[in-house]
Scaffold this motif. Structure first.
Motif, PDB file in Angstrom:
ATOM      1  N   LEU A  21       0.866   2.669  -8.890  1.00  8.70           N
ATOM      2  CA  LEU A  21       1.401   1.460  -8.271  1.00  8.70           C
ATOM      3  C   LEU A  21       2.784   1.217  -8.875  1.00  8.70           C
ATOM      4  O   LEU A  21       2.896   1.014 -10.099  1.00  8.70           O
ATOM      5  N   VAL A  49      -2.858   7.907  -8.983  1.00 12.85           N
ATOM      6  CA  VAL A  49      -2.335   7.002  -7.952  1.00 12.85           C
ATOM      7  C   VAL A  49      -1.523   5.928  -8.674  1.00 12.85           C
ATOM      8  O   VAL A  49      -2.093   5.078  -9.375  1.00 12.85           O
ATOM      9  N   TRP A  84       3.924  -6.215  -4.420  1.00 15.71           N
ATOM     10  CA  TRP A  84       4.079  -5.398  -3.211  1.00 15.71           C
ATOM     11  C   TRP A  84       5.143  -5.942  -2.261  1.00 15.71           C
ATOM     12  O   TRP A  84       5.831  -5.194  -1.591  1.00 15.71           O
ATOM     13  N   CYS A 104      -7.288  -1.146  -3.356  1.00 14.17           N
ATOM     14  CA  CYS A 104      -7.439   0.308  -3.491  1.00 14.17           C
ATOM     15  C   CYS A 104      -8.602   0.626  -4.425  1.00 14.17           C
ATOM     16  O   CYS A 104      -9.397   1.530  -4.172  1.00 14.17           O
ATOM     17  N   ARG A 156      -0.472  -1.952   2.332  1.00 14.49           N
ATOM     18  CA  ARG A 156       0.207  -0.898   1.558  1.00 14.49           C
ATOM     19  C   ARG A 156      -0.670  -0.418   0.411  1.00 14.49           C
ATOM     20  O   ARG A 156      -0.731   0.786   0.119  1.00 14.49           O
ATOM     21  N   GLU A 157      -1.375  -1.355  -0.236  1.00  9.36           N
ATOM     22  CA  GLU A 157      -2.244  -0.942  -1.337  1.00  9.36           C
ATOM     23  C   GLU A 157      -3.477  -0.215  -0.817  1.00  9.36           C
ATOM     24  O   GLU A 157      -3.916   0.791  -1.391  1.00  9.36           O
ATOM     25  N   GLN A 165      -4.767   8.603   0.273  1.00 12.59           N
ATOM     26  CA  GLN A 165      -3.985   9.709  -0.288  1.00 12.59           C
ATOM     27  C   GLN A 165      -4.751  10.524  -1.322  1.00 12.59           C
ATOM     28  O   GLN A 165      -4.254  11.548  -1.781  1.00 12.59           O
ATOM     29  N   LEU A 224      -3.156   3.513  -0.110  1.00 15.27           N
ATOM     30  CA  LEU A 224      -3.142   4.456  -1.235  1.00 15.27           C
ATOM     31  C   LEU A 224      -4.453   5.231  -1.339  1.00 15.27           C
ATOM     32  O   LEU A 224      -4.479   6.395  -1.751  1.00 15.27           O
TER      33      LEU A 224
END
Length: 560
Positions: free
Chosen positions: A130, A128, A33, A64, A40-41, A47, A44
């Motif tokens: 990464l 999702v 990351w 996540c 940031r993770e 979303q 997710l």
């Protein structure tokens, strides 16, 4: 597919613990990351839309994954053990609601996802991705990401809910249980030119996981207009498969060739409106409607004229030649099995034969209703039994014992004519050793009976007590291959044959000896009745005709 480039991974930590993972690959350093990786993770997870099934392409740091797993089922596609060992995400995935997929073959991974989707209500996928995982193995993760995105637009359920009955001839998916009638159905579909595909059931008669996987694949690839099964084989008692078919908008036709009550005992029936029940016995129609089925139809047995046809006995077998024969089970083993499983008290074991005699004389086929009126103490015992299997065993015991008593009474009336009895060894126990009859073991239905029937002057028949007014298979098969049958009168025969010219019947066992004498002495009459019956059978009572009617009913009921 290209092999992934080898790499090594190392943890990046701060005061809060693991904050990132470095990847060393081809002399370069990548970051899972980089800065603010934890946030940031975690972002997710927000979303993922409600009402979807999240599919993480890469478990990453596991944040996540942990967040999404708190709210429902989640799938993870991740083959990067070097990363998951550092993050500990594989250990997190040991929860029951997390599916971890690391199949090397992308198609195998998708197949598992499709099955998981079906098991979780068919909700659309929410992929999702990464980003680092795409860089590590674009051929693998990229292909799956693209497939899932496309699947999210046209998911399994969209594909499964295609329009039905749009072509002139239907496409039929058949559950083959290898039970009676299955071969006849498959042969008829072949001769009728009906597009069909078969899924074979295992010996349990219910759908295994492998069976479900084949079903889902066949629905997408073959796109049947409806499913056809015999005696509800393939359907589970809990109603899960019936519910799945209903969710897919896929109609089910279930043709019962035995008493449906003894089969549908305590079944749950979600999707009953999506099911058409066909029963060989018109007397079961009301009973099926009472169970919640709205689409119930009478579809009697028939014959396969390609198998049962004249002139198959050019090489006659002397052992088979006789004046009178009877082909059938003594019912001693079914009675013994049911008696063992019914958990009767010692006193009830002394009474069951009398109970069965009363049931047989009543003309009913519902044992529970009979006991309610005639023996409430037995009904109370039935209701107190601990399992559905034990309750069914008691009902079967009364049904099979009533059949055994009736069959013995009828067959015993033929002994003065030295009959040939074809069936199980139980006949030796109930008829005893005597010069007045011969016994041979059961014959193969398809290979031997079509040649056997014409070698008897009279094929004697008596019907099981599980039937209300239906006729059994022998009434059609014997004349079809040129033989003569003397059978007990059944109410539904009157709609199938002209009883004055196309059938020989007795209304009570007392009539059996005199009718046998009459027909043994008049070959011309036997031949006349047999020819007339065969003409009627070929015109109205073949399995191709039955299947054509079933298809017509399914189309009129379920086409949109």
């Amino acid at each position: 597919m290209k092999s992934a480039t080898p790499y090594s991974a190392e943890a990046v930590t701060d005061s809060d613990g693991l904050s990132d993972i470095r990847i060393h690959i081809n002399g370069k350093t990548w970051h899972l990351w980089g800065r603010n990786g934890l946030q940031r993770e975690a972002d997710l997870a927000a979303q993922v839309p409600d009402g979807t099934l999240p599919v993480l392409i890469g478990a990453g740091l596991g944040h996540c994954l942990s967040e999404l797993a708190q709210h429902g089922p989640i799938a993870v596609i991740d083959r990067e053990s070097a990363i998951s060992e550092i993050s500990g995400s594989r250990k997190t995935a040991e929860r029951d609601n997390i599916l971890w997929i690391d199949d090397a073959n992308p198609q195998a991974a998708m197949d598992r996802l499709i099955r998981w989707q079906a098991d979780n209500g068919g909700k659309p996928f929410a992929p999702v991705l990464l980003p680092l995982y795409l860089r590590l193995n674009r051929d693998y993760y990229g292909l799956l990401a693209d497939t899932l995105k496309e699947q999210a637009k046209t998911d399994f359920w969209t594909q499964a809910r295609y329009p039905k009955f749009e072509s002139a001839t239907p496409r039929i998916l058949f559950f083959n249980s290898s039970y009676f009638l299955c071969d006849e159905i498959l042969s008829s579909l072949q001769r009728l030119g009906i597009a069909h595909q078969t899924i074979t059931l295992d010996q349990t008669g219910t759908g295994s996981q492998d069976f479900i996987e084949k079903l889902l694949k066949a629905v997408i690839d073959f796109k049947p207009d409806f499913i056809l099964t015999v005696n509800h084989f393939g359907l589970d008692r809990e109603g899960k498969l019936a519910g799945l078919l209903s969710d897919m908008g896929l109609p089910l036709a279930s043709w019962f060739v035995d008493n449906p009550h003894l089969i549908l005992h305590e079944y749950a029936h979600p999707g009953a409106d999506n099911t058409a029940i066909f029963t060989f016995d018109a007397g079961n129609l009301g009973q099926m409607r009472d169970k919640g089925f709205q689409n119930v139809h009478y579809l009697p047995l028939a014959t396969d004229p390609a198998r049962f046809r004249p002139n198959l006995s050019d090489n006659r077998i002397p052992e088979w030649s006789c004046d009178v024969s009877f082909v059938g089970n003594s019912m001693t083993r079914p009675v013994a099995t049911s008696l063992h499983d019914a958990l009767l008290t010692p006193q009830m074991q002394k009474e069951y034969e009398n109970i069965a005699a009363g049931f047989g004389a009543s003309g009913e086929t519902d044992v529970v209703e009979h006991l309610k009126d005639k023996r409430p103490d037995w009904r109370a015992f039935h209701d107190s039994l601990p399992t559905p299997e034990a309750r069914l065993a008691l009902e079967s015991l009364i049904t099979w014992e009533a059949t055994r008593q009736y069959r013995f009474d009828c067959v015993a009336r033929t002994l003065q004519f030295a009959p040939l009895i074809v069936g199980d060894s139980g006949w030796k126990n109930i008829l005893g050793a005597s010069r007045n009859w011969r016994h041979i073991p059961g014959l193969d239905y398809y290979k031997e009976l079509p040649r056997f029937y014409p070698q008897s002057k009279i094929n004697f028949n008596c019907t099981s007590r599980q039937m209300i007014g239906a006729v059994n298979q022998r009434v059609f098969d014997v004349p079809a291959c040129g033989g003569f049958v003397l059978t007990d009168h059944r109410k539904q025969m009157e709609d199938l044959f002209d009883l004055s010219t196309e059938a020989a019947v007795y209304h009570h066992p007392d009539e059996i000896p005199s009718l046998i004498r009459q027909y043994l002495s008049d070959k011309a009459l036997r031949d006349k009745v047999s020819r007339a019956a065969r003409k009627r059978i070929l015109a109205e009572h073949t399995y191709e005709i039955r299947i054509s009617k079933l298809i017509k009913v399914m189309r009129s009921t379920f086409s949109t």
